[in-house]
Motif scaffolding. Structure first.
Motif, PDB file in Angstrom:
ATOM      1  N   PRO A   1       0.805  -1.231   0.000  1.00 59.55           N
ATOM      2  CA  PRO A   1       0.000   0.000   0.000  1.00 59.55           C
ATOM      3  C   PRO A   1       0.836   1.279   0.000  1.00 59.55           C
ATOM      4  CG  PRO A   1      -0.884  -1.591   1.562  1.00 59.55           C
ATOM      5  CD  PRO A   1       0.405  -2.161   1.070  1.00 59.55           C
ATOM      6  N   GLU A   2       1.995   1.237   0.654  1.00 60.07           N
ATOM      7  CA  GLU A   2       2.831   2.438   0.714  1.00 60.07           C
ATOM      8  C   GLU A   2       3.311   2.885  -0.662  1.00 60.07           C
ATOM      9  OE1 GLU A   2       2.969   0.516   4.743  1.00 60.07           O
ATOM     10  OE2 GLU A   2       3.075  -0.172   2.651  1.00 60.07           O
ATOM     11  N   VAL A   3       3.434   1.935  -1.593  1.00 58.41           N
ATOM     12  CA  VAL A   3       3.870   2.287  -2.954  1.00 58.41           C
ATOM     13  C   VAL A   3       2.924   3.314  -3.564  1.00 58.41           C
ATOM     14  CG1 VAL A   3       4.151   1.415  -5.302  1.00 58.41           C
ATOM     15  CG2 VAL A   3       5.064   0.110  -3.379  1.00 58.41           C
ATOM     16  N   HIS A   4       1.629   3.117  -3.364  1.00 58.33           N
ATOM     17  CA  HIS A   4       0.642   4.016  -3.973  1.00 58.33           C
ATOM     18  C   HIS A   4       0.598   5.372  -3.261  1.00 58.33           C
ATOM     19  CE1 HIS A   4      -0.230   0.372  -6.010  1.00 58.33           C
ATOM     20  NE2 HIS A   4      -0.715  -0.212  -4.931  1.00 58.33           N
ATOM     21  N   TRP A   5       0.780   5.356  -1.956  1.00 56.33           N
ATOM     22  CA  TRP A   5       0.877   6.633  -1.239  1.00 56.33           C
ATOM     23  C   TRP A   5       2.120   7.402  -1.678  1.00 56.33           C
ATOM     24  CZ3 TRP A   5      -3.177   8.588   0.995  1.00 56.33           C
ATOM     25  CH2 TRP A   5      -4.124   7.765   1.595  1.00 56.33           C
ATOM     26  N   LEU A   6       3.242   6.715  -1.839  1.00 57.38           N
ATOM     27  CA  LEU A   6       4.479   7.376  -2.253  1.00 57.38           C
ATOM     28  C   LEU A   6       4.337   7.963  -3.661  1.00 57.38           C
ATOM     29  CD1 LEU A   6       7.100   4.793  -0.930  1.00 57.38           C
ATOM     30  CD2 LEU A   6       6.914   7.186  -0.204  1.00 57.38           C
ATOM     31  N   THR A   7       3.755   7.213  -4.568  1.00 49.44           N
ATOM     32  CA  THR A   7       3.578   7.704  -5.937  1.00 49.44           C
ATOM     33  C   THR A   7       2.642   8.905  -5.948  1.00 49.44           C
ATOM     34  OG1 THR A   7       3.797   5.409  -6.680  1.00 49.44           O
ATOM     35  CG2 THR A   7       3.095   7.021  -8.312  1.00 49.44           C
ATOM     36  N   ARG A   8       1.578   8.815  -5.160  1.00 48.38           N
ATOM     37  CA  ARG A   8       0.628   9.933  -5.079  1.00 48.38           C
ATOM     38  C   ARG A   8       1.318  11.182  -4.539  1.00 48.38           C
ATOM     39  NH1 ARG A   8      -5.065   9.622  -1.667  1.00 48.38           N
ATOM     40  NH2 ARG A   8      -5.546  11.858  -1.676  1.00 48.38           N
ATOM     41  N   ALA A   9       2.202  11.008  -3.557  1.00 48.09           N
ATOM     42  CA  ALA A   9       2.921  12.151  -2.991  1.00 48.09           C
ATOM     43  C   ALA A   9       3.903  12.740  -4.005  1.00 48.09           C
ATOM     44  CB  ALA A   9       3.661  11.724  -1.723  1.00 48.09           C
ATOM     45  N   LEU A  10       4.624  11.880  -4.734  1.00 46.35           N
ATOM     46  CA  LEU A  10       5.542  12.369  -5.764  1.00 46.35           C
ATOM     47  C   LEU A  10       4.781  13.145  -6.837  1.00 46.35           C
ATOM     48  CD1 LEU A  10       7.831   9.233  -6.268  1.00 46.35           C
ATOM     49  CD2 LEU A  10       8.534  11.420  -5.281  1.00 46.35           C
ATOM     50  N   ARG A  11       3.625  12.620  -7.222  1.00 51.68           N
ATOM     51  CA  ARG A  11       2.820  13.293  -8.253  1.00 51.68           C
ATOM     52  C   ARG A  11       2.334  14.648  -7.769  1.00 51.68           C
ATOM     53  NH1 ARG A  11      -2.765  13.386  -9.676  1.00 51.68           N
ATOM     54  NH2 ARG A  11      -3.174  13.368 -11.945  1.00 51.68           N
ATOM     55  N   ALA A  12       1.872  14.717  -6.511  1.00 48.47           N
ATOM     56  CA  ALA A  12       1.367  15.985  -5.970  1.00 48.47           C
ATOM     57  C   ALA A  12       2.479  17.022  -5.911  1.00 48.47           C
ATOM     58  CB  ALA A  12       0.768  15.754  -4.583  1.00 48.47           C
ATOM     59  N   ALA A  13       3.654  16.630  -5.444  1.00 48.17           N
ATOM     60  CA  ALA A  13       4.774  17.567  -5.367  1.00 48.17           C
ATOM     61  C   ALA A  13       5.158  18.067  -6.754  1.00 48.17           C
ATOM     62  CB  ALA A  13       5.969  16.897  -4.690  1.00 48.17           C
ATOM     63  N   THR A  14       5.135  17.179  -7.727  1.00 41.74           N
ATOM     64  CA  THR A  14       5.492  17.558  -9.098  1.00 41.74           C
ATOM     65  C   THR A  14       4.459  18.502  -9.682  1.00 41.74           C
ATOM     66  OG1 THR A  14       6.601  15.426  -9.410  1.00 41.74           O
ATOM     67  CG2 THR A  14       6.035  16.667 -11.390  1.00 41.74           C
ATOM     68  N   ARG A  15       3.184  18.269  -9.403  1.00 45.19           N
ATOM     69  CA  ARG A  15       2.121  19.108  -9.963  1.00 45.19           C
ATOM     70  C   ARG A  15       2.196  20.543  -9.435  1.00 45.19           C
ATOM     71  NH1 ARG A  15      -2.647  16.500 -12.971  1.00 45.19           N
ATOM     72  NH2 ARG A  15      -1.318  14.989 -14.017  1.00 45.19           N
ATOM     73  N   ILE A  16       2.684  20.706  -8.229  1.00 45.87           N
ATOM     74  CA  ILE A  16       2.781  22.050  -7.669  1.00 45.87           C
ATOM     75  C   ILE A  16       3.774  22.892  -8.470  1.00 45.87           C
ATOM     76  CG2 ILE A  16       3.557  23.355  -5.636  1.00 45.87           C
ATOM     77  CD1 ILE A  16       2.411  20.971  -3.961  1.00 45.87           C
ATOM     78  N   VAL A  17       4.852  22.280  -8.910  1.00 48.12           N
ATOM     79  CA  VAL A  17       5.903  23.001  -9.633  1.00 48.12           C
ATOM     80  C   VAL A  17       5.749  22.887 -11.142  1.00 48.12           C
ATOM     81  CG1 VAL A  17       8.402  23.138 -10.024  1.00 48.12           C
ATOM     82  CG2 VAL A  17       7.513  22.660  -7.721  1.00 48.12           C
ATOM     83  N   ALA A  18       5.425  21.695 -11.619  1.00 49.24           N
ATOM     84  CA  ALA A  18       5.440  21.424 -13.064  1.00 49.24           C
ATOM     85  C   ALA A  18       4.220  20.598 -13.462  1.00 49.24           C
ATOM     86  CB  ALA A  18       6.724  20.683 -13.425  1.00 49.24           C
ATOM     87  N   PRO A  19       3.028  21.216 -13.487  1.00 51.31           N
ATOM     88  CA  PRO A  19       1.815  20.447 -13.795  1.00 51.31           C
ATOM     89  C   PRO A  19       1.752  19.926 -15.224  1.00 51.31           C
ATOM     90  CG  PRO A  19       1.321  22.785 -13.593  1.00 51.31           C
ATOM     91  CD  PRO A  19       2.724  22.613 -13.127  1.00 51.31           C
ATOM     92  N   ALA A  20       2.695  20.322 -16.088  1.00 48.36           N
ATOM     93  CA  ALA A  20       2.739  19.759 -17.444  1.00 48.36           C
ATOM     94  C   ALA A  20       3.286  18.344 -17.453  1.00 48.36           C
ATOM     95  CB  ALA A  20       3.611  20.645 -18.341  1.00 48.36           C
ATOM     96  N   VAL A  21       3.842  17.898 -16.328  1.00 47.21           N
ATOM     97  CA  VAL A  21       4.516  16.600 -16.255  1.00 47.21           C
ATOM     98  C   VAL A  21       3.540  15.507 -15.844  1.00 47.21           C
ATOM     99  CG1 VAL A  21       6.272  15.293 -14.982  1.00 47.21           C
ATOM    100  CG2 VAL A  21       6.778  17.601 -15.824  1.00 47.21           C
ATOM    101  N   ALA A  22       3.702  14.332 -16.452  1.00 42.21           N
ATOM    102  CA  ALA A  22       2.855  13.179 -16.129  1.00 42.21           C
ATOM    103  C   ALA A  22       3.726  12.004 -15.697  1.00 42.21           C
ATOM    104  CB  ALA A  22       2.000  12.790 -17.338  1.00 42.21           C
TER     105      ALA A  22
END
Length: 639
Positions: free
Chosen positions: A293-314
């Protein structure tokens, strides 16, 4: 809402009020996802981690180039940019495609002519010297492999791609680093901070406890999951190879390091990160240490941090896992649509080859029907072949519903595609044989597995045409499925197995290099002139498919493909329900003519349909419709 004191404090970090407002609005939007995810993984340590993360994000935001800031705004206005029917991907090794990053810049016209809008360059960040698992043993995330170019070359390529309406996709290895990476070297030198970046044990007590439930990824040449390191004075976790050290994601500092790396590369112009080996990040005793389960929380956190700075990134999840686990990488329940933007539909690839060998699509239908619907804001990556081997990820449950024995069918497929099954047309190699489980994976190019190599060797012109028909069918399925179809370099030219890998010392032990050939530019030029050659027929068909796809809005990835009942097991029916009307893909997986009952198609489409591949309008007045061997049709309700 952000605490007022935090917003006030953060505004002081900006000289421009508009920049401050942009950052704060994104932090307000994605910050709760980030905070919740960090708390679920790190508990009380999350608060201290957040302070460091905001500093990292502010630094990256200030350094984001103007052209990429504009791209951020454009994609916020077009959040479905990865889902549109004109989005087609191309996957290649830089050196094998064009020599260097500068060389790739000189080949963009070729990609544009094919209809490519998404370019995935296989691992190009600086790996360790010598054996490096095809580039996945990264020594430096902030440098390019020297023979390919520099980081400035990467940024220049990204700018050229963006100018042509294309995106740059890069591999990001999350689970491990090379033994020569700076973090590992500092750990070996005795630095306790960096020792804590890895899983290190003084004796075999804990490793043996973990090994009781851990599988071996490469049992032939990398048995076991732990390696003794004399300098460390301990056993270090090495899932994939002795020179690839697994990172300890339970350490918050590892998370912050990767946020910094992702944002650095995003500011170099990377649009999509392929999250390599994502399923392996979290270790838990008594499990196989995958899909925790932690894998999905970690990925979600990485995605959120990235969206704050670079929302063009997927993010694209490289999760080659069982279908029941795969959907979690796009997000279910609380994570719905918040984990990765894209995931590989590895089951689709396996079922393509399974149906081609058995000439029966029953298992294909059963496997697809078992999939849970994905979030509408996410997309699948579909492929006929990739850089990796084919592992027969067929569950016993799916096989049983199709009236098959799972183990026996997997054995049949390994026999068929390794060329030992009587009457097979395939030329493949066994990779990763596991003597304990009997598991045999397969290497080989799509063309060689589909029979073209054998037909050319024997001078069988009918066999050549049949092999091309098989390849055309397989690509019609992935381009008609929705999501992002990923074309593997050379498949558009029907390139064959390259057995020269055996003469390259660093490749000889890994037969997956048989399907990683050098690009044949002379053949590419010939294919565009001689449409009757195997390469020409394949190239022209793919151009036609890509153009038809771009003109078919029904293939937007927000719409789900559903396998529906077919009265003839040789024929696969995939239905999509779009606001403009229904779309039905019709695919004959056999070498025989099929008289297909039109009443089945009438149920889905009404009395008539347009064929987006063959052209023209069909009426279903007759009782049957003739489907030639390996025929593909994309049928839509007339406007």
């Amino acid at each position: 809402m952000l605490p007022p004191e935090l917003a006030t404090q953060l505004r002081l970090a900006f000289d421009d009020d508009r920049d401050a407002e942009t950052f704060l609005l994104r932090l307000e939007r994605y910050g709760p996802d980030l905070v919740e995810s960090l708390q679920m993984v790190y508990g009380d340590r999350a608060a201290g981690l957040l302070d460091g993360l905001i500093e990292v994000m502010l630094h990256a935001f200030h350094n984001r180039p103007p052209d990429l800031r504009r791209l951020d705004e454009a994609r916020l206005l077009r959040p479905d940019w990865l889902q549109t029917p004109d989005m087609v991907g191309y996957v290649a090794y830089t050196d094998r495609f064009a020599g260097t990053l500068q060389g790739v810049r000189g080949r963009l016209d070729y990609l544009k002519g094919l209809g490519v809008r998404y370019l995935h360059l296989m691992p190009l960040l600086k790996p360790r010297e010598g054996e490096n698992d095809g580039g996945y043993a990264v020594q430096d995330y902030r440098a390019v492999r020297p023979d390919l170019g520099s980081m400035d070359d990467l940024s220049a390529l990204a700018r050229d791609l963006h100018a042509e309406g294309m995106s740059l996709v890069l591999d990001l290895v999350l689970n491990h680093v090379a033994r020569e990476h700076e973090w590992a070297q500092k750990a070996r030198a005795g630095d306790p901070r960096y020792r804590a970046y890895f899983h290190v044990y003084p004796d075999r007590t804990q490793p043996d406890a973990y090994e009781a439930t851990l599988p071996e990824v490469f049992p032939e040449f990398a048995p076991g999951n732990f390696t003794w390191d004399e300098a460390l004075g301990g056993w270090v976790w090495t899932t994939f190879n002795t020179y690839q050290w697994d990172l300890n994601w339970a350490n918050p500092e590892v998370f912050q390091e990767f946020v910094d790396i992702i944002l650095y590369l995003a500011n170099r112009g990377v649009d999509v990160f392929r999250l390599d080996a994502i399923a392996f990040l979290w270790k838990r005793l008594g499990t196989d240490c995958q899909n925790q389960p932690e894998v999905h929380w970690l990925t979600r956190a990485l995605r959120a941090a990235t969206r704050i700075v670079a929302p063009a990134v997927a993010f694209k999840a490289e999760a080659i896992v069982a279908p029941a686990q795969l959907i979690h990488y796009l997000g279910t329940r609380a994570h719905h649509g918040k984990v990765s933007d894209m995931a590989y539909h590895n089951s689709l690839m396996v079922q393509l080859w399974s149906s081609l060998a058995s000439r029966d699509t029953t298992l294909f239908r059963e496997a697809l029907q078992a999939f849970s619907p994905k979030p509408t804001n996410t997309t699948w990556g579909m492929y006929v072949r990739c850089h990796d081997d084919i592992g027969w990820a067929i569950s016993d449950e799916d096989a049983a519903r199709a009236g098959l024995n799972g183990e026996a069918h997997r054995r049949f497929l390994s026999d068929f595609y390794s060329g030992v099954f009587p009457g097979t047309f395939a030329r493949g190699l066994v990779f990763g044989f596991n003597a304990q489980t009997g598991d045999r994976r397969i290497s080989g190019t799509a063309a060689s597995l589909a029979g073209l190599e054998m037909a050319l060797e024997t001078g069988d012109e009918v066999g050549v045409s049949t092999a091309i028909a098989r390849l055309r069918l397989l690509h019609a399925v992935i381009l008609g499925f929705g999501g992002v179809p990923l074309l593997y370099m050379g498949d558009e030219l029907a390139l064959l197995n390259d057995y020269g890998f055996q003469n390259v010392p660093e490749h000889a032990a890994d037969n997956r290099w048989v399907h990683r050939p050098q690009m044949d530019w002379a053949l590419a030029a010939q294919a565009r002139e001689d449409v009757n050659s195997p390469a020409g027929r394949m190239y022209a068909w793919l151009q036609k498919l890509i153009q038809a796809r771009a003109a078919t809005p029904h293939l937007h990835a927000s719409v789900e493909s559903r396998a529906v009942y077919s009265p003839d097991p040789r024929v696969l029916l995939l239905r999509r329900d779009h606001p403009l009307g229904s779309f039905v893909g019709v695919y004959n997986f056999s070498h025989e003519d099929v008289s297909f009952p039109t009443e089945v198609l009438r149920e889905h489409l009404g009395d008539q349909a347009e064929d987006r591949l063959g052209g023209g309008r069909l009426t279903f007045a007759r009782a049957t419709l003739r489907l030639e061997p390996y025929r593909a049709m994309w049928l839509v309700q007339p406007a």
